[in-house]
Design an enzyme around this catalytic site. Structure first.
Site, short mmCIF file in Angstrom:
data_model
loop_
_atom_site.label_atom_id
_atom_site.label_comp_id
_atom_site.label_asym_id
_atom_site.label_seq_id
_atom_site.Cartn_x
_atom_site.Cartn_y
_atom_site.Cartn_z
N SER A 1 -39.08 12.99 -7.76
CA SER A 1 -38.17 12.98 -7.24
C SER A 1 -36.63 14.63 -7.31
O SER A 1 -37.31 15.51 -7.95
CB SER A 1 -37.38 12.09 -8.56
N CYS B 1 -43.31 9.16 -0.26
CA CYS B 1 -42.37 9.66 0.26
C CYS B 1 -42.55 10.10 1.48
O CYS B 1 -40.69 10.59 2.16
CB CYS B 1 -42.01 11.54 -0.68
N GLU C 1 -32.60 7.19 -1.77
CA GLU C 1 -34.04 6.59 -2.10
C GLU C 1 -33.95 5.36 -3.01
O GLU C 1 -34.36 5.38 -4.67
CB GLU C 1 -34.80 7.88 -2.21
P1 NAD Z 1 -40.51 11.80 -10.79
O1 NAD Z 1 -39.82 13.15 -10.32
O2 NAD Z 1 -40.31 11.18 -11.84
O3 NAD Z 1 -41.61 12.37 -11.71
C1 NAD Z 1 -42.23 13.70 -10.98
C2 NAD Z 1 -43.09 14.45 -12.06
O4 NAD Z 1 -42.19 14.84 -12.91
C3 NAD Z 1 -43.90 13.73 -13.40
O5 NAD Z 1 -45.41 14.51 -13.87
C4 NAD Z 1 -42.81 13.71 -14.07
O6 NAD Z 1 -43.38 13.74 -15.62
C5 NAD Z 1 -42.21 14.57 -14.21
N1 NAD Z 1 -41.46 14.42 -15.14
C6 NAD Z 1 -40.15 13.89 -14.91
N2 NAD Z 1 -38.98 14.09 -14.88
C7 NAD Z 1 -38.84 14.84 -15.46
C8 NAD Z 1 -37.62 16.07 -16.43
N3 NAD Z 1 -36.28 15.54 -16.16
N4 NAD Z 1 -37.91 17.67 -16.44
C9 NAD Z 1 -39.61 17.78 -16.21
N5 NAD Z 1 -40.43 17.15 -14.91
C10 NAD Z 1 -40.28 15.71 -15.29
O7 NAD Z 1 -41.47 11.07 -9.76
P2 NAD Z 1 -42.17 10.13 -9.90
O8 NAD Z 1 -41.43 8.51 -9.79
O9 NAD Z 1 -43.40 9.60 -10.71
O10 NAD Z 1 -42.71 10.45 -8.07
C11 NAD Z 1 -41.57 9.44 -6.99
C12 NAD Z 1 -41.15 10.21 -6.50
O11 NAD Z 1 -41.46 11.50 -5.96
C13 NAD Z 1 -39.87 9.97 -5.18
O12 NAD Z 1 -38.78 9.98 -4.99
C14 NAD Z 1 -40.64 10.75 -3.95
O13 NAD Z 1 -40.18 10.87 -3.15
C15 NAD Z 1 -41.34 12.04 -4.11
N6 NAD Z 1 -42.83 12.41 -3.83
C16 NAD Z 1 -41.82 13.06 -2.97
C17 NAD Z 1 -42.87 14.25 -1.54
C18 NAD Z 1 -43.29 15.03 -0.75
O14 NAD Z 1 -44.41 15.30 -0.47
N7 NAD Z 1 -41.28 14.76 -0.84
C19 NAD Z 1 -44.71 13.55 -1.79
C20 NAD Z 1 -44.80 12.08 -3.19
C21 NAD Z 1 -43.26 12.07 -3.77
#
Ligand code: NAD
Length: 497
Positions: A226, A281, A381
């Site tokens: 995210s 995404c 989003e």
């Molecule tokens: P998220 O950001 O909540 O988590 C992603 C990863 O980060 C996980 O492994 C999680 O454990 C870790 N994480 C969570 N909070 C954290 C923090 N405070 N500090 C450090 N690490 C932390 O995302 P999600 O909900 O798992 O995935 C959905 C998001 O991913 C959506 O926003 C989507 O658009 C994005 N996404 C982007 C792409 C791209 O290529 N741009 C592809 C797929 C998904």
């Protein structure tokens, strides 16, 4: 109840932690496994073992590293449906969609098997008298990857096969919401002949990620997730002098001109907005209807109303549940805000139920028209099966609207005019553009090139850019003296003579 193991120093082991995270089946909210919050000592072991292994792995000839990838892609194909089943159960994705998640990862492994040709340096003979220069592409060391819940096969496979094929070792921290698919990928990687310790898998959340972001032994960090976390990862990783590529959230528009094929537009919008419950995404979350194309909104509504979510193995379901009850509540509250801020709610997916699965995180297809750029449903989003329709008078207005968005992951245009499509491709400030293709995710011989707020960094995922990200260039300038031309004088200038 299964405890998800760690993959440490080449062994699948139970964590010694006392803190565990529930992994739930989003179609029922039953706890199906527990993922460990890896302890500091275990994190240390992963980093040290990856560092130790790097010393030998970087010496393995590039063609042998490529052969591991060849065996790996064959094994992944052999186990394709089995991996997709694990994936479908922990994400809720339909079986078809789960298979797509695995397949798009396999394509990257196939690409990684061609690493040798991507690691060729450059040579120029005679840059000065009897002096030649050549460059080599060398691995960085220990790299780390932090991945999101929504593609638990494809996104880990964007990262570790490319990094490892380049000669690095890799520590993966997959999403705590669906860690079982990545563990199966790790088992098969070892079975393919990857030496123990080349890949390590740890679990947890921020605390474990912070270790990866600050430990000096980690040279590069790849992140997908995210926006707020993506910014944090980029800022913290670069502050700690690491190379970072951070793929973040998105808000993708599809621009529809009145000369487009109406049926193709409707099919594309339905699939790209509610497919995977909108948890992609590259999902289309904003439809921009230009001029008379606005008249198609009622038919779009009719088509979306026919779509229903369901269990992963229900062949009549178009998409599955939302990953968690919390994410579902957030989507429902954004739908309420959309209505309160004046958008017209044509289809309301709140309160959706699925027979036999009363506790799942279901949201039905949701459609808004009359959406404006001040509304939260336009700016946030939503990451749910919610499509917002915006209306503009001209293609120029549509381009201006898209270009003002802080995101730039994907965009598409539907038209039968080559001129309009060409103008759009040229003027649009988005990194991945589809022409009559709603979700233009490039194949792995290109790179995944999100822009603006959807990506922080410079080298993108997979393709040649991943090789640049996971390697360093060494440039060697050498002189081999031949008797006649040997200089006998000291040279006090920096000029090569
Ligand atoms: P998220 O950001 O909540 O988590 C992603 C990863 O980060 C996980 O492994 C999680 O454990 C870790 N994480 C969570 N909070 C954290 C923090 N405070 N500090 C450090 N690490 C932390 O995302 P999600 O909900 O798992 O995935 C959905 C998001 O991913 C959506 O926003 C989507 O658009 C994005 N996404 C982007 C792409 C791209 O290529 N741009 C592809 C797929 C998904």
């Amino acid at each position: 109840m299964k405890n998800v193991p760690l993959y440490l120093a080449g062994e699948f082991v139970d964590s010694q932690t006392s803190e565990w995270i529930d992994v739930t089946n989003p179609a029922t909210n039953e706890v199906i496994a527990k993922a460990p919050c890896t302890t500091d000592a275990e994190m240390r072991k992963a980093i040290e073992s990856a560092g130790e292994m790097f010393k030998t792995w970087k010496e393995v000839p590039v063609s042998e590293r490529a052969r591991v990838m060849l065996r790996y892609q064959a094994l992944l194909k052999e186990h394709h449906d089995e991996i997709a089943e694990i994936l479908a159960q922990e994400t809720g994705k339909t079986f078809d969609d789960a298979k797509g998640d695995v397949w798009r990862g396999i394509e990257v492994v196939e690409h990684a098997a061609n690493v040798a040709s991507m690691m060729m340096g450059e040579t120029v003979e005679n840059v000065a008298r009897e002096v030649d220069t050549h460059s080599w592409i060398q691995p960085l060391g220990v790299c780390a990857g932090i991945t999101p819940f929504n593609f638990p096969a494809m996104i880990p496979l964007w990262m570790f096969p490319m990094a490892i094929a380049c000669g690095n070792t890799f520590i993966l921290k997959p999403s705590e919401q669906d860690p079982m698919t990545p563990m199966r990928l790790a088992e098969l990687f070892e079975e393919a002949g990857a030496p123990k310790g080349v890949l390590q898998v740890v679990h947890g959340g921020k605390e474990q990620v912070d270790v990866l972001l600050t430990d000096p032994a980690i040279k590069a960090v790849s992140f997908v997730g995210s926006v707020p976390v993506g910014r944090y990862i980029y800022e913290t990783g670069t502050r700690n002098m690491k190379r970072v590529q951070s793929f973040a959230g998105a808000k993708n528009h599809m621009v529809i001109l009145p000369d487009a094929d109406k049926q193709q537009v409707i099919n594309a919008l339905v699939g790209a907005s509610v497919g995977a419950a909108g948890q992609r995404c590259m999902a289309i979350s904003v439809a921009v209807f230009v001029g008379e194309a606005q008249q198609w909104i009622p038919e779009l509504k009719e088509a979306m109303a026919k779509v229903r979510p369901g269990a992963w193995n229900d062949s009549g379901a178009s998409y599955g549940p939302i990953i968690s009850a919390k994410a579902k509540d957030r989507i429902e509250s954004l739908i309420a805000t959309g209505e309160a801020q004046g958008a017209k709610l044509l289809l309301d997916g709140r309160g959706c139920t699925v027979d036999g699965l009363p506790d799942g995180n279901w949201v039905g297809p949701t459609l808004f028209s009359g959406v404006t750029t001040e509304m939260d449903i336009y700016n946030e989003e939503i990451f749910g099966p919610v499509l917002s329709c915006v209306e503009t008078d001209t293609l120029g207005d549509a381009i201006e609207l898209v270009n003002k968005s802080p995101y730039g992951n994907g965009v598409s245009i539907f038209t039968s005019s080559g001129g309009a499509a060409r103008r759009f491709q040229h003027e649009i400030d988005v990194g991945q553009v589809g022409v009559n293709i709603p979700i233009p995710v490039p194949l792995p011989f290109f790179s995944f090139t999100g822009w603006k707020g959807s990506f922080y960094g410079d080298q993108h995922a997979y393709g040649k850019q991943a090789v640049r990200f996971y390697t360093e260039t060494k440039t060697v300038t050498s002189r081999w003296f031949s008797s006649e031309a040997t200089s006998t004088e000291a040279n006090f200038s920096i000029q090569l003579r």
